[in-house]
Scaffold this motif. Structure first.
Motif, mmCIF file in Angstrom:
data_model
loop_
_atom_site.group_PDB
_atom_site.id
_atom_site.type_symbol
_atom_site.label_atom_id
_atom_site.label_comp_id
_atom_site.label_asym_id
_atom_site.label_seq_id
_atom_site.Cartn_x
_atom_site.Cartn_y
_atom_site.Cartn_z
ATOM 1 N N ASN A 177 19.772 26.358 37.360
ATOM 2 C CA ASN A 177 20.222 24.990 37.298
ATOM 3 C C ASN A 177 20.647 24.648 38.538
ATOM 4 N N LEU A 178 20.998 24.930 39.224
ATOM 5 C CA LEU A 178 21.317 24.694 40.684
ATOM 6 C C LEU A 178 20.666 24.527 41.427
ATOM 7 N N SER A 198 28.572 26.200 44.255
ATOM 8 C CA SER A 198 29.272 26.484 42.848
ATOM 9 C C SER A 198 30.026 26.228 42.653
ATOM 10 N N ASP A 199 31.062 25.677 43.642
ATOM 11 C CA ASP A 199 32.836 25.227 43.481
ATOM 12 C C ASP A 199 32.592 23.742 43.585
ATOM 13 N N PHE A 200 33.061 22.546 42.624
ATOM 14 C CA PHE A 200 33.273 21.271 43.374
ATOM 15 C C PHE A 200 34.409 21.121 44.475
ATOM 16 N N ARG A 201 35.337 21.390 44.193
ATOM 17 C CA ARG A 201 36.293 21.931 44.806
ATOM 18 C C ARG A 201 36.233 21.489 45.850
ATOM 19 N N GLU A 202 34.776 22.021 46.993
ATOM 20 C CA GLU A 202 34.221 22.517 48.603
ATOM 21 C C GLU A 202 33.726 20.468 48.383
ATOM 22 N N ILE A 203 33.400 20.079 47.140
ATOM 23 C CA ILE A 203 32.481 18.877 47.558
ATOM 24 C C ILE A 203 33.770 17.430 47.701
ATOM 25 N N GLY A 226 23.882 34.663 37.363
ATOM 26 C CA GLY A 226 23.826 33.407 38.398
ATOM 27 C C GLY A 226 25.640 32.362 37.900
ATOM 28 N N LEU A 227 25.682 33.072 36.903
ATOM 29 C CA LEU A 227 26.837 31.939 35.904
ATOM 30 C C LEU A 227 28.077 32.291 36.093
ATOM 31 N N ASP A 228 29.033 31.169 36.825
ATOM 32 C CA ASP A 228 30.803 31.630 36.577
ATOM 33 C C ASP A 228 31.052 31.530 35.332
ATOM 34 N N TRP A 229 31.547 32.031 34.891
ATOM 35 C CA TRP A 229 31.655 31.794 33.051
ATOM 36 C C TRP A 229 33.568 30.695 33.290
ATOM 37 N N ASN A 230 33.733 30.888 33.870
ATOM 38 C CA ASN A 230 35.858 31.085 33.826
ATOM 39 C C ASN A 230 35.480 29.706 34.875
ATOM 40 N N LEU A 231 34.817 29.238 35.947
ATOM 41 C CA LEU A 231 34.548 27.589 36.295
ATOM 42 C C LEU A 231 33.892 27.077 35.373
ATOM 43 N N TRP A 232 33.188 27.375 34.453
ATOM 44 C CA TRP A 232 32.391 26.156 33.231
ATOM 45 C C TRP A 232 33.563 26.707 32.562
ATOM 46 N N LEU A 233 34.008 26.574 31.863
ATOM 47 C CA LEU A 233 35.594 26.556 31.241
ATOM 48 C C LEU A 233 36.667 26.143 31.893
ATOM 49 N N GLY A 234 37.201 26.544 32.906
ATOM 50 C CA GLY A 234 37.759 25.419 33.125
ATOM 51 C C GLY A 234 38.944 25.327 32.636
ATOM 52 N N PRO A 235 39.296 24.114 32.412
ATOM 53 C CA PRO A 235 40.883 23.742 32.141
ATOM 54 C C PRO A 235 40.794 23.349 30.562
ATOM 55 N N GLU A 286 21.543 9.087 49.973
ATOM 56 C CA GLU A 286 21.354 10.095 51.376
ATOM 57 C C GLU A 286 22.213 11.681 50.568
ATOM 58 N N VAL A 287 21.550 12.374 49.877
ATOM 59 C CA VAL A 287 22.111 13.382 48.950
ATOM 60 C C VAL A 287 22.675 14.632 49.796
ATOM 61 N N LYS A 288 24.310 14.764 49.834
ATOM 62 C CA LYS A 288 24.687 15.764 50.668
ATOM 63 C C LYS A 288 24.893 16.974 50.063
ATOM 64 N N ALA A 289 24.887 17.263 48.520
ATOM 65 C CA ALA A 289 25.040 17.996 48.423
ATOM 66 C C ALA A 289 24.831 17.853 46.565
ATOM 67 N N LEU A 290 24.818 19.520 46.777
ATOM 68 C CA LEU A 290 24.380 19.491 44.321
ATOM 69 C C LEU A 290 26.027 21.009 44.102
ATOM 70 N N CYS A 291 26.271 20.963 43.357
ATOM 71 C CA CYS A 291 26.818 21.876 42.626
ATOM 72 C C CYS A 291 26.757 22.155 41.363
ATOM 73 N N ASP A 292 27.130 23.422 41.050
ATOM 74 C CA ASP A 292 26.204 23.894 39.690
ATOM 75 C C ASP A 292 27.379 25.477 39.475
ATOM 76 N N VAL A 293 27.683 25.355 39.062
ATOM 77 C CA VAL A 293 28.679 26.970 39.057
ATOM 78 C C VAL A 293 27.251 27.836 37.197
#
Ligand SMILES: NC(=O)c1ccc[n+]([C@@H]2O[C@H](COP(=O)([O-])OP(=O)(O)OC[C@H]3O[C@@H](n4cnc5c(N)ncnc54)[C@H](O)[C@@H]3O)[C@@H](O)[C@H]2O)c1
Length: 430
Positions: free
Chosen positions: A68-69, A87-92, A205-214, A57-64
């Motif tokens: 693409n999402l 859009s935030d993987f922490r929710e997943i 539609g892009l969260d650049w800060n969350l794309w960059l992350g670490p 079962e595909v419960k969730a999809l996530c992309d910043v």
């Protein structure tokens, strides 16, 4: 609401006994709920391969990146799935109804999300390469073991029957003593490469800060994000996020080399090359030869970008050379050619089934049975480290000697290169 399956898994985890997880945790009929983090080119391929399996079962999809999402949601809907889109993987990671996640983000996110998912009690399918810096690999393996998670890496060639046969023949000594292995990818692309666009404003539609992350903070640049229709994204050619051709394509081939050699690590690595062809702003070499000294076997990886002369072989492949014969393997076939005077028989085996869905079937089977998957994270960490060391040798202009016991290089001057600083608040800790 936790499913039966989750309740069972939580019980086993709370017992904190590694041995408990050796027992089957799921019955064959349990549905496995999945989430996909990173739904670009490979994320969509992974989604498709997973949906082709039963009991999923595909419960969730996530992309910043919203476009693409949305494309992935449409694909899931076409497959009869109704996932939530976030859009935030922490929710997943916080969603207890999700059993396993697939990470198909750019490479610089793989270690952090893998480790946090293991802590959250989820099994993981993570794309290759496992990591961008050498030191991250050990933390990923530590997390998988500490939290008793199944962690399959995206080095799917290990699930291919003809790759397995090739490795078996090398290991069984059918080629005689193998002392020389060559792997490569060749292409012929225009010298202008991908150009050198100016930094610009972040697309809608892009969260650049969350794309960059670490990764280090920097202004948006179209090439660093690099998402274009009908092309693999360009993040691969910038050191902050990836390692170029060697950690992108090379790792697939070196992973099979290492599988054939009993998952050996090279003890010495020496590379040369550079940017001799592309006139663009990419940072990784377009031309390279990396040599890997395995126990009594000299291995090499080579790539070039302006010429496809094949010699006796194809655009991407591996040759294993033994005193009785040569074994060639690529994604379509394996072929054994005897040496003159040898009693070895010529042999050929074609790819019969696409290994990628088989790799997914293997992952889901291991989620149910708690067995180690075909590309357990430890093997991919090893081939990722081999590939990363190939790049580091070139960048440091130094031969590097790998100390497998201490998981570091013997050259003090190169040790800082094995580490990657994480931008706050991200921290890699098992
Ligand atoms: N196994 C294989 O054969 C294979 C083939 C191609 C790519 N890959 C691997 O797959 C990964 C992705 O490559 P790609 O070509 O699909 O790139 P891509 O750019 O098409 O896809 C990456 C997606 O991740 C998203 N993303 C970035 N940060 C995110 C975050 N924090 N949370 C959620 N989404 C985030 C991006 O917006 C993008 O949509 C790479 O690691 C690559 O090496 C593997």
């Amino acid at each position: 609401m936790p499913s039966d399956l989750l309740a069972r898994r939580d019980f086993l985890c709370s017992s904190a006994a590694a041995t408990a997880l050796a027992r089957p945790a799921y019955s064959a009929n349990d549905r496995i709920s999945l989430a996909f983090i990173g739904t670009g080119v490979m994320g969509s391929e992974n989604l498709g391969a997973a949906m082709a399996q039963s009991g999923v079962e595909v419960k969730a999809l996530c992309d910043v990146y919203q476009p693409n999402l949305e494309r992935a949601v449409a694909r899931a809907n076409r497959g009869g799935q109704q996932p939530k889109a976030v859009s935030d993987f922490r929710e997943i990671l916080a969603d207890k109804s999700i059993d396993a996640i697939c990470i198909s983000t750019p490479d610089h996110w793989h270690p952090y999300i893998t480790v946090e998912a293991c802590k959250a009690g989820k099994d993981v399918y993570v794309e290759k390469p496992a990591c961008v810096a050498v030191d991250e690999g050990a933390v990923m393996v530590q997390a998988a073991r500490k939290y008793n998670r199944v962690v399959q890496a995206g080095t799917w060639q290990r699930s291919g029957a003809h790759f397995q046969k090739a490795c078996e023949m090398v290991r069984n000594g059918e080629l005689g003593k193998v002392t020389f292995v060559r792997a490569w990818i060749y292409s012929n692309q225009p010298a202008k490469g991908i150009g050198a666009p100016q930094d610009g404003s972040v697309p809608a539609g892009l969260d650049w800060n969350l794309w960059l992350g670490p990764a280090p903070v920097r202004q948006f640049n179209p090439n660093r994000f690099g998402v274009y229709p009908n092309a693999y994204s360009y993040f691969r050619f910038f050191w902050d996020y990836a390692g170029g051709q060697l950690t992108d394509s090379g790792i697939h081939m070196l992973d099979i080399v290492q599988m054939a050699l009993g998952d050996a690590m090279p003890r010495g690595v020496a590379s040369q090359g550079g940017k001799y062809w592309f006139q663009d702003d990419t940072e990784t070499p377009d031309t390279m030869i990396a040599t890997f000294e395995y126990p009594n076997v000299l291995g090499s990886w080579e790539h070039r970008s302006n010429n496809t002369e094949l010699g006796t072989s194809r655009l991407m492949g591996i040759n294993f050379h033994g005193d009785r014969g040569t074994l060639y393997v690529d994604r379509t076939l394996m072929r054994v050619t005897p040496e003159k005077g040898s009693d070895l028989q010529p042999f050929e085996m074609k790819r019969v089934a696409d290994p990628h869905p088989l790799h997914w079937a293997n992952f889901l089977d291991c989620v149910r049975t708690r067995k180690r998957p075909n590309s357990d994270i430890e093997t991919c960490v090893r081939s990722s480290i081999t590939s990363i060391l190939g790049n580091l040798s070139l960048r440091a202009r130094m031969r590097l000697d790998w100390d497998e016991q201490r998981k570091t290089v013997e050259q003090d001057a190169a040790r800082p290169l094995l580490h990657r600083e994480y931008r706050a608040p991200w921290k890699l800790e098992a």
